[in-house]
Scaffold this active site. Structure first.
Site, PDB file in Angstrom:
ATOM      1  N   GLY A  29      28.297  42.665  33.450  1.00 43.53           N
ATOM      2  CA  GLY A  29      27.103  43.356  32.973  1.00 43.53           C
ATOM      3  C   GLY A  29      26.539  42.762  31.702  1.00 43.53           C
ATOM      4  CD  GLU A  67      24.885  42.278  36.448  1.00 39.75           C
ATOM      5  OE1 GLU A  67      24.408  42.445  37.577  1.00 39.75           O
ATOM      6  OE2 GLU A  67      25.808  42.996  35.982  1.00 39.75           O
ATOM      7  CD  GLU A 107      29.901  41.107  38.167  1.00 38.43           C
ATOM      8  OE1 GLU A 107      29.174  41.569  37.283  1.00 38.43           O
ATOM      9  OE2 GLU A 107      29.993  39.875  38.406  1.00 38.43           O
TER      10      GLU A 107
END
Length: 258
Positions: free
Chosen positions: A110, A113, A133
């Site tokens: 994240g 991201e 992930e």
């Protein structure tokens, strides 16, 4: 705020994710507070640009808070991803004011991201990027499969997504994931200098650049047509008239976002 520290430098808001003991991992509270901070960016005319960074030298954001994953099922996972994308990541990407990631240390999952949702990225020389992930039996949920492919190309993105491997700052620069790599002690000064340069430009023109460039990746928009329309509309702004007058008078323009 519990998880963010906010500071204001001239017209630049610096948002620091402040959970150094957890390597600034994203949890529900961080997502909620980032959403609120971005709402203020949208609504506060004093803010012309934003820098997002992480607290401490080790991490920008080392990923999501995995402790929140244990109770999730299909419905909960979808809700988590959708909420994050709508409330934070899309809000950053489509903000009319430039949002720059100052990446210090780990930007994983994240965190990668979040950095990619920003309009561009400046990294310290100890930065590391990755989407690990698959190591958890998952895929990115906050737009990572889409933005990573857009930024570095399908082949390189596929490799990083499927292997879960990390890349260092130099490789990120080579791939085009970041714009600059600087010594860690120079990271904020470099990022602020770029933000302050943008702050001297016409805010409506900067917003137009963001909107038109984002249209490249929106299959529902004709980017060339959008560019034509924005280009024409800006001629009716006071800033465009000021820009032309300043050029002809050989002086620096003073833009007001009007």
């Amino acid at each position: 705020m519990q998880t963010l520290s906010l500071s204001f430098h001239n017209h630049t808001l610096i948002i620091t994710i402040n959970r150094p003991d957890k390597l600034n991992a994203l949890n529900k509270t961080v997502i909620q507070e980032l959403s609120g901070a971005m709402d203020d960016v949208y609504n506060n005319a004093e803010i012309r640009s934003v820098i997002i960074t992480g607290s401490g030298p080790k991490a920008f954001v080392a990923g999501a808070d995995i402790s929140e994953f244990a109770a999730l099922d299909t419905k909960g996972g979808k809700v988590m991803a959708e909420k994050g994308q709508i409330q934070v990541f899309n809000k950053i990407e489509h903000c009319s004011k430039p949002v720059i990631a100052a990446v210090n240390g780990f930007a994983l999952g994240g965190g990668c991201e979040l950095a990619m949702a920003c309009h561009f990225r400046i990294a310290s020389d100890n930065a590391k990027f990755g989407q690990p992930e698959v190591n958890l039996g998952l895929i990115p949920g906050y737009g990572g499969t889409q933005r990573l492919t857009q930024l570095i190309g399908k082949g390189r993105a596929m490799e990083l997504l499927m292997t879960g491997s990390m890349i260092d700052a130099g490789t990120a620069l080579q791939y085009g994931l970041v714009n600059y790599v600087v010594p860690q002690e120079d990271l904020m000064n470099k990022t602020l200098s770029v933000a302050e340069l943008i702050n001297t430009k016409a805010p409506l023109a900067v917003a137009g650049c963001i909107k038109a460039a984002n249209a490249v990746f929106d299959e529902h928009k004709n980017g060339y047509e959008l560019e034509i329309n924005i280009f024409g509309e800006l001629f009716d702004t006071a800033d465009a008239k000021e820009g032309a007058a300043a050029f002809l008078e050989k002086r620096q323009p003073v833009f007001k976002g009007l």
